[in-house]
Design a protein around this motif. Structure first.
Motif, PDB file in Angstrom:
ATOM      1  N   LYS A   1       0.829  -1.204   0.000  1.00  0.00           N
ATOM      2  CA  LYS A   1       0.000   0.000   0.000  1.00  0.00           C
ATOM      3  C   LYS A   1       0.866   1.258   0.000  1.00  0.00           C
ATOM      4  O   LYS A   1       0.586   2.220  -0.715  1.00  0.00           O
ATOM      5  CB  LYS A   1      -0.943   0.007   1.203  1.00  0.00           C
ATOM      6  N   ALA A   2       1.926   1.259   0.787  1.00  0.00           N
ATOM      7  CA  ALA A   2       2.817   2.427   0.841  1.00  0.00           C
ATOM      8  C   ALA A   2       3.426   2.711  -0.534  1.00  0.00           C
ATOM      9  O   ALA A   2       3.539   3.882  -0.943  1.00  0.00           O
ATOM     10  CB  ALA A   2       3.910   2.216   1.883  1.00  0.00           C
ATOM     11  N   ALA A   3       3.791   1.671  -1.250  1.00  0.00           N
ATOM     12  CA  ALA A   3       4.359   1.866  -2.591  1.00  0.00           C
ATOM     13  C   ALA A   3       3.323   2.462  -3.539  1.00  0.00           C
ATOM     14  O   ALA A   3       3.622   3.375  -4.318  1.00  0.00           O
ATOM     15  CB  ALA A   3       4.892   0.547  -3.142  1.00  0.00           C
TER      16      ALA A   3
ATOM     17  N   ALA B   1      -4.998  -1.308  -8.392  1.00  0.00           N
ATOM     18  CA  ALA B   1      -4.172  -2.118  -7.487  1.00  0.00           C
ATOM     19  C   ALA B   1      -4.418  -1.713  -6.033  1.00  0.00           C
ATOM     20  O   ALA B   1      -4.512  -2.571  -5.143  1.00  0.00           O
ATOM     21  CB  ALA B   1      -2.696  -1.961  -7.845  1.00  0.00           C
ATOM     22  N   ARG B   2      -4.561  -0.413  -5.808  1.00  0.00           N
ATOM     23  CA  ARG B   2      -4.819   0.063  -4.447  1.00  0.00           C
ATOM     24  C   ARG B   2      -6.212  -0.381  -3.962  1.00  0.00           C
ATOM     25  O   ARG B   2      -6.380  -0.754  -2.806  1.00  0.00           O
ATOM     26  CB  ARG B   2      -4.674   1.588  -4.404  1.00  0.00           C
TER      27      ARG B   2
ATOM     28  N   LEU C   1     -13.602  -1.829   2.681  1.00  0.00           N
ATOM     29  CA  LEU C   1     -14.467  -1.671   1.516  1.00  0.00           C
ATOM     30  C   LEU C   1     -14.717  -0.210   1.172  1.00  0.00           C
ATOM     31  O   LEU C   1     -14.889   0.133   0.000  1.00  0.00           O
ATOM     32  CB  LEU C   1     -15.780  -2.417   1.735  1.00  0.00           C
ATOM     33  N   LYS C   2     -14.712   0.657   2.166  1.00  0.00           N
ATOM     34  CA  LYS C   2     -14.911   2.090   1.915  1.00  0.00           C
ATOM     35  C   LYS C   2     -13.764   2.645   1.057  1.00  0.00           C
ATOM     36  O   LYS C   2     -13.993   3.355   0.081  1.00  0.00           O
ATOM     37  CB  LYS C   2     -15.014   2.842   3.240  1.00  0.00           C
ATOM     38  N   GLN C   3     -12.532   2.291   1.415  1.00  0.00           N
ATOM     39  CA  GLN C   3     -11.375   2.746   0.630  1.00  0.00           C
ATOM     40  C   GLN C   3     -11.364   2.089  -0.747  1.00  0.00           C
ATOM     41  O   GLN C   3     -11.053   2.728  -1.746  1.00  0.00           O
ATOM     42  CB  GLN C   3     -10.062   2.451   1.361  1.00  0.00           C
ATOM     43  N   ALA C   4     -11.708   0.806  -0.793  1.00  0.00           N
ATOM     44  CA  ALA C   4     -11.765   0.112  -2.086  1.00  0.00           C
ATOM     45  C   ALA C   4     -12.770   0.794  -3.000  1.00  0.00           C
ATOM     46  O   ALA C   4     -12.471   1.047  -4.174  1.00  0.00           O
ATOM     47  CB  ALA C   4     -12.131  -1.358  -1.880  1.00  0.00           C
ATOM     48  N   GLU C   5     -13.939   1.104  -2.474  1.00  0.00           N
ATOM     49  CA  GLU C   5     -14.961   1.778  -3.277  1.00  0.00           C
ATOM     50  C   GLU C   5     -14.456   3.130  -3.784  1.00  0.00           C
ATOM     51  O   GLU C   5     -14.629   3.467  -4.963  1.00  0.00           O
ATOM     52  CB  GLU C   5     -16.237   1.973  -2.458  1.00  0.00           C
TER      53      GLU C   5
ATOM     54  N   ARG D   1      -9.601  -3.920  -0.633  1.00  0.00           N
ATOM     55  CA  ARG D   1     -10.631  -4.963  -0.571  1.00  0.00           C
ATOM     56  C   ARG D   1     -10.106  -6.186   0.188  1.00  0.00           C
ATOM     57  O   ARG D   1     -10.772  -6.728   1.061  1.00  0.00           O
ATOM     58  CB  ARG D   1     -11.068  -5.373  -1.981  1.00  0.00           C
ATOM     59  N   GLU D   2      -8.890  -6.599  -0.134  1.00  0.00           N
ATOM     60  CA  GLU D   2      -8.289  -7.753   0.549  1.00  0.00           C
ATOM     61  C   GLU D   2      -8.135  -7.507   2.042  1.00  0.00           C
ATOM     62  O   GLU D   2      -8.229  -8.428   2.843  1.00  0.00           O
ATOM     63  CB  GLU D   2      -6.930  -8.086  -0.066  1.00  0.00           C
TER      64      GLU D   2
END
Length: 183
Positions: A75-77, A98-99, A109-113, A104-105
């Motif tokens: 995530k940092a990358a 990718a982020r 889910l909020k950030q994934a969305e 999601r993994e």
């Protein structure tokens, strides 16, 4: 063998991030954990000493970290890549995707969305992006929007994927119908 040719190029031009990235990619594509561990230090040196803002290096580094089960570093990358990318960069949707997958993994889910929405801004012709976005929406009970994304994905999906998309759409529509039938 691409790796051998790239090793030779690396011996001649070891300070070129493009050569380092290609060599790391060749190693990563072999799929073995040993080759992945060989690729990682190449990418880390490229990031740390050659070009810390190179989005290709950062994306590959994230992929290597992800495959080595190091999600925080992955995530940092990706966050670093996003920080340095211009808003109109053609690399931006791939980094966002990718982020979103990392989020999601991790169950965020909020950030994934949010990342999927940014990746989809301006439209897409990638049915997989729409399909995965729709699954996030389904999991967050945004069923109408999930169904719309799946219907769009269905129009873009190749023949071999349509059944999978259709099944997901039917599940969303059934869930939506069951929810509206409950008083």
């Amino acid at each position: 063998n691409a790796e051998v040719a790239l090793e030779e190029a690396f011996a001649v031009v070891p300070y070129d991030p493009a050569v380092v990235d290609e060599l790391a990619t060749a190693k990563m594509m072999q799929g073995s954990p040993a080759k992945l561990r060989e690729a990682l230090p190449l990418l880390e040196v490229s990031r740390d000493k050659l070009d810390p803002e190179n989005p290709q290096t950062l994306r590959l580094l994230s992929q290597a970290y992800r495959e080595l089960d190091r999600p925080a570093e992955a995530k940092a990358a990706l966050d670093a890549a996003m920080e340095h990318l211009p808003a109109k960069s053609p690399e931006r949707p791939g980094i966002l995707l990718a982020r979103a997958e990392l989020a999601r993994e991790a169950g965020d889910l909020k950030q994934a969305e949010a990342d999927y929405r940014l990746a989809l801004k301006g439209g897409t012709s990638d049915w997989r992006l729409l399909f995965n976005f729709a699954l996030i929406l389904k999991d967050t009970d945004q069923l109408a929007e999930s169904a719309a994304a799946l219907q769009e994905a269905l129009t873009l999906a190749p023949a071999e994927a349509r059944e999978q998309v259709q099944q997901a759409l039917e599940q969303v529509l059934e869930t939506q119908k069951a929810g509206s039938a409950t008083p």
